[in-house]
Design a protein around this motif. Structure first.
Motif, PDB file in Angstrom:
ATOM      1  N   ARG A  39       7.914   4.818   7.265  1.00 51.52           N
ATOM      2  CA  ARG A  39       6.626   4.127   7.333  1.00 51.52           C
ATOM      3  C   ARG A  39       6.561   2.943   6.368  1.00 51.52           C
ATOM      4  NH1 ARG A  39       2.596   8.239   4.074  1.00 51.52           N
ATOM      5  NH2 ARG A  39       4.207   9.202   2.770  1.00 51.52           N
ATOM      6  N   PHE A  40       7.145   3.082   5.191  1.00 53.67           N
ATOM      7  CA  PHE A  40       7.092   1.971   4.241  1.00 53.67           C
ATOM      8  C   PHE A  40       8.079   0.871   4.618  1.00 53.67           C
ATOM      9  CE2 PHE A  40       5.232   5.401   1.680  1.00 53.67           C
ATOM     10  CZ  PHE A  40       4.052   4.784   1.307  1.00 53.67           C
ATOM     11  N   ARG A  41       9.201   1.233   5.231  1.00 48.51           N
ATOM     12  CA  ARG A  41      10.106   0.214   5.739  1.00 48.51           C
ATOM     13  C   ARG A  41       9.421  -0.584   6.851  1.00 48.51           C
ATOM     14  NH1 ARG A  41      13.296  -3.436   4.896  1.00 48.51           N
ATOM     15  NH2 ARG A  41      14.567  -2.072   3.576  1.00 48.51           N
ATOM     16  N   SER A  42       8.713   0.113   7.738  1.00 46.82           N
ATOM     17  CA  SER A  42       7.982  -0.580   8.816  1.00 46.82           C
ATOM     18  C   SER A  42       6.882  -1.463   8.236  1.00 46.82           C
ATOM     19  CB  SER A  42       7.375   0.436   9.783  1.00 46.82           C
ATOM     20  OG  SER A  42       8.394   1.209  10.399  1.00 46.82           O
ATOM     21  N   LEU A  43       6.174  -0.934   7.222  1.00 45.24           N
ATOM     22  CA  LEU A  43       5.112  -1.716   6.595  1.00 45.24           C
ATOM     23  C   LEU A  43       5.675  -2.974   5.946  1.00 45.24           C
ATOM     24  CD1 LEU A  43       2.137  -1.975   5.746  1.00 45.24           C
ATOM     25  CD2 LEU A  43       2.687  -0.618   3.710  1.00 45.24           C
ATOM     26  N   LYS A  44       6.848  -2.863   5.315  1.00 52.53           N
ATOM     27  CA  LYS A  44       7.486  -4.026   4.700  1.00 52.53           C
ATOM     28  C   LYS A  44       7.758  -5.105   5.746  1.00 52.53           C
ATOM     29  CE  LYS A  44      10.884  -3.674   1.779  1.00 52.53           C
ATOM     30  NZ  LYS A  44      10.454  -4.456   0.581  1.00 52.53           N
ATOM     31  N   CYS A 115       5.388  -7.518  -5.411  1.00 59.70           N
ATOM     32  CA  CYS A 115       6.845  -7.675  -5.467  1.00 59.70           C
ATOM     33  C   CYS A 115       7.518  -6.932  -4.314  1.00 59.70           C
ATOM     34  CB  CYS A 115       7.389  -7.146  -6.792  1.00 59.70           C
ATOM     35  SG  CYS A 115       6.847  -8.069  -8.238  1.00 59.70           S
ATOM     36  N   GLY A 116       7.046  -5.751  -4.017  1.00 60.48           N
ATOM     37  CA  GLY A 116       7.702  -4.922  -3.019  1.00 60.48           C
ATOM     38  C   GLY A 116       7.455  -5.329  -1.584  1.00 60.48           C
ATOM     39  N   PHE A 117       6.314  -5.993  -1.314  1.00 58.74           N
ATOM     40  CA  PHE A 117       5.940  -6.242   0.078  1.00 58.74           C
ATOM     41  C   PHE A 117       5.694  -7.711   0.432  1.00 58.74           C
ATOM     42  CE2 PHE A 117       4.743  -1.851  -0.776  1.00 58.74           C
ATOM     43  CZ  PHE A 117       5.253  -1.189   0.319  1.00 58.74           C
ATOM     44  N   PHE A 118       5.382  -8.556  -0.554  1.00 54.95           N
ATOM     45  CA  PHE A 118       4.989  -9.931  -0.224  1.00 54.95           C
ATOM     46  C   PHE A 118       5.866 -11.002  -0.860  1.00 54.95           C
ATOM     47  CE2 PHE A 118       1.023  -7.505   0.245  1.00 54.95           C
ATOM     48  CZ  PHE A 118       0.623  -7.911   1.511  1.00 54.95           C
ATOM     49  N   CYS A 119       6.418 -10.736  -2.025  1.00 53.94           N
ATOM     50  CA  CYS A 119       7.119 -11.764  -2.790  1.00 53.94           C
ATOM     51  C   CYS A 119       8.238 -12.402  -1.976  1.00 53.94           C
ATOM     52  CB  CYS A 119       7.690 -11.170  -4.075  1.00 53.94           C
ATOM     53  SG  CYS A 119       8.657 -12.344  -5.036  1.00 53.94           S
ATOM     54  N   PHE A 120       8.329 -13.734  -2.029  1.00 57.64           N
ATOM     55  CA  PHE A 120       9.344 -14.452  -1.242  1.00 57.64           C
ATOM     56  C   PHE A 120      10.750 -14.043  -1.649  1.00 57.64           C
ATOM     57  CE2 PHE A 120       7.923 -17.045  -4.795  1.00 57.64           C
ATOM     58  CZ  PHE A 120       9.105 -17.368  -5.443  1.00 57.64           C
ATOM     59  N   PRO A 227       9.148 -14.199 -14.500  1.00 58.30           N
ATOM     60  CA  PRO A 227       8.283 -13.875 -15.644  1.00 58.30           C
ATOM     61  C   PRO A 227       7.282 -12.769 -15.328  1.00 58.30           C
ATOM     62  CG  PRO A 227       7.617 -15.957 -14.636  1.00 58.30           C
ATOM     63  CD  PRO A 227       8.906 -15.557 -13.981  1.00 58.30           C
ATOM     64  N   TYR A 228       6.865 -12.696 -14.064  1.00 57.45           N
ATOM     65  CA  TYR A 228       5.879 -11.682 -13.698  1.00 57.45           C
ATOM     66  C   TYR A 228       6.442 -10.276 -13.898  1.00 57.45           C
ATOM     67  CZ  TYR A 228       2.870  -8.803 -10.770  1.00 57.45           C
ATOM     68  OH  TYR A 228       2.051  -7.817 -10.306  1.00 57.45           O
ATOM     69  N   GLY A 291      12.827  -1.776 -13.244  1.00 55.65           N
ATOM     70  CA  GLY A 291      13.421  -2.265 -12.005  1.00 55.65           C
ATOM     71  C   GLY A 291      12.671  -1.872 -10.751  1.00 55.65           C
ATOM     72  N   CYS A 292      11.685  -0.990 -10.845  1.00 55.43           N
ATOM     73  CA  CYS A 292      10.960  -0.552  -9.651  1.00 55.43           C
ATOM     74  C   CYS A 292      10.018  -1.642  -9.171  1.00 55.43           C
ATOM     75  CB  CYS A 292      10.156   0.719  -9.968  1.00 55.43           C
ATOM     76  SG  CYS A 292       9.195   1.337  -8.564  1.00 55.43           S
ATOM     77  N   ILE A 293      10.172  -2.040  -7.907  1.00 52.39           N
ATOM     78  CA  ILE A 293       9.297  -3.075  -7.340  1.00 52.39           C
ATOM     79  C   ILE A 293       8.231  -2.458  -6.431  1.00 52.39           C
ATOM     80  CG2 ILE A 293      11.023  -4.892  -7.517  1.00 52.39           C
ATOM     81  CD1 ILE A 293      11.593  -4.511  -4.537  1.00 52.39           C
TER      82      ILE A 293
END
Length: 472
Positions: A39-44, A115-120, A227-228, A291-293
């Motif tokens: 489900r989280f892979r699909s959401l990504k 970071c996990g879902f939107f960051c370019f 930096p974020y 390291g967790c995004i």
């Protein structure tokens, strides 16, 4: 330190777990992340698709021009029917403030979900790794290929992969430039060598930068360049919802062996799938780490294993430290940090909304001649000189009437005929106001100028000034 303060003190280990067990890849190893459905892979993938707007949005038209165009040479930002000029750039500050605080709110509530879902960087890296998997195979095959000596087959495979990455980098550069120039005209100009040197340099930098950051450095970009990623840890607290390993349920760990009971073991069977799918290579079971995004892929992996061994899902899940420790959840409206963030966001949003609704199509500024303030005419009247600076914010030339209201019997000279206002520009006009001396009662009289579009009377503006005369 009082007993209450000591009780409420939050330690690093409480939020992140035992930091001595952290695993941080410093670049001396390559991550071969496994791709697993869930489900989280699909959401990504669904949220990644938002970036399609970046590649295609600049080709939309609005009338006779590009719908969204940041025309820096002419200092004009066109967003649909709105034209924003340098004088309105204060709204950009509010917009940046809005998104910065929004990011802080989201981080405080749910960690690095951006970071996990939107960051370019995450999106482009994910696409590059997907291409790598399609060309080179599963993680074991990719690892074996990298460790094998160079031959024609390896050269062929690597060349196809690297060229694919470079093509995406090139398209990224062209898409970026398309927001700052006519996107439809960009392509023929680029390939016929008629584009400016700035365009070629920008596309080259984006091509190389995308290739290096998303293809070569990958998670190292998040660890050492972003930096974020460094400052976000101060936004966490024990109520922040993050991908969390339920150690009470999972420990002690033990491998599942067929035919043997697991009564003295926790639900974690040491399968390692949560580590195998992690794009940064961390082990979430060692606690929340730098390291967790917050992408949730470890949750997908763990849930799939729990399904196979007939255990309930949620051994790894989105949860706060307080929830894992069995403490009641605190509502958002009772969290002071979130309330302050939301207050700032509301003020910034109201400011942006006010600016957009009060942009207007015409803006006028009136400068009074200071040397001299007034001139006595031979007929006994008093004359003042003014410079009108009228800004036409529309994308078409405009004819406008200028009038004034002030002392009794005043005459406005220099604006007897409609004035031509250049499109998306500021035009200056010199006018004179003359008034009979006997109609002046004080040294300064209120004077208001009005400007109105001849063709559309809803487009107008006014400016309050002063008419000066000798002391009475």
């Amino acid at each position: 330190m009082t007993e209450t303060t000591e009780k409420n003190k939050i330690t690093v280990d409480e939020i992140y777990g035992d930091t001595s067990e952290w695993h941080l890849n410093t670049g001396d190893e390559r991550i071969y992340a496994k791709r697993m459905a869930g489900r989280f892979r699909s959401l990504k993938w669904w949220l990644h698709s938002v970036w399609i707007v970046f590649f295609l949005g600049q080709y939309l038209r609005w009338g006779d021009r590009q719908a969204v165009l940041f025309n820096i040479p002419d200092r004009q930002f066109h967003i649909l029917g709105i034209t924003i000029l340098p004088q309105d750039v204060w709204m950009l500050s509010l917009l940046l403030l809005f998104f910065a605080i929004l990011l802080a709110v989201v981080t405080s509530i749910a960690g690095r979900v951006y970071c996990g879902f939107f960051c370019f960087q995450t999106v482009w890296t994910d696409v590059f790794m997907w291409i790598e998997e399609k060309i080179e195979g599963q993680p074991a095959a990719r690892r074996k290929l990298d460790q094998s000596p160079w031959n024609m087959e390896k050269f062929r495979i690597k060349t196809i992969k690297y060229l694919s990455w470079l093509v995406i980098g090139f398209l990224t550069g062209m898409a970026f430039v398309g927001w700052f120039t006519d996107a439809w005209a960009l392509w023929p100009q680029f390939f016929t060598l008629q584009a400016s040197s700035t365009i070629y340099i920008t596309v080259l930098l984006f091509t190389v930068g995308t290739y290096v950051l998303a293809g070569i450095m990958r998670e190292q970009t998040c660890f050492w360049l972003c930096p974020y990623a460094r400052i976000q840890s101060v936004m966490y607290d024990t109520e922040t919802i993050l991908p969390t390993y339920d150690y009470k349920r999972g420990e002690p760990r033990g491998r599942l062996k067929k035919g043997q009971p697991q009564e003295d073991k926790g639900d974690c069977i040491e399968c390692g799938q949560c580590v195998a799918v992690c794009p940064t290579g961390i082990d979430i079971r060692a606690g929340q780490q730098e390291g967790c995004i917050t992408c949730g892929l470890c949750i997908d992996a763990c849930d799939s294993i729990m399904d196979k061994i007939n255990k309930s899902r949620g051994l790894i899940r989105y949860a706060s430290y307080d929830e894992i420790e069995g403490q009641p959840a605190v509502p958002l409206f009772k969290r002071p940090r979130v309330i302050v963030y939301l207050g700032i966001i509301t003020l910034a949003f109201c400011g942006i909304l006010y600016g957009l609704t009060h942009l207007g199509s015409i803006k006028m500024q009136v400068l009074h001649e200071r040397q001299p303030l007034f001139v006595m005419q031979s007929d006994g009247s008093i004359q003042n000189k003014f410079v009108l600076k009228i800004q036409n914010k529309t994308s078409a030339e405009m004819k406008a009437n200028v009038t004034a209201k002030g002392p009794k019997g005043m005459v406005l000279m220099g604006a007897e005929h409609p004035l031509l206002l250049k499109k998306a520009n500021t035009s200056s006009f010199t006018v004179f106001v003359k008034t009979p001396k006997e109609n002046i009662n004080q040294a300064r009289e209120p004077l208001t100028f009005y400007v109105e579009n001849i063709d559309d009377k809803t487009q107008n503006a006014d400016y309050e000034s002063m008419f000066f005369s000798p002391q009475h």
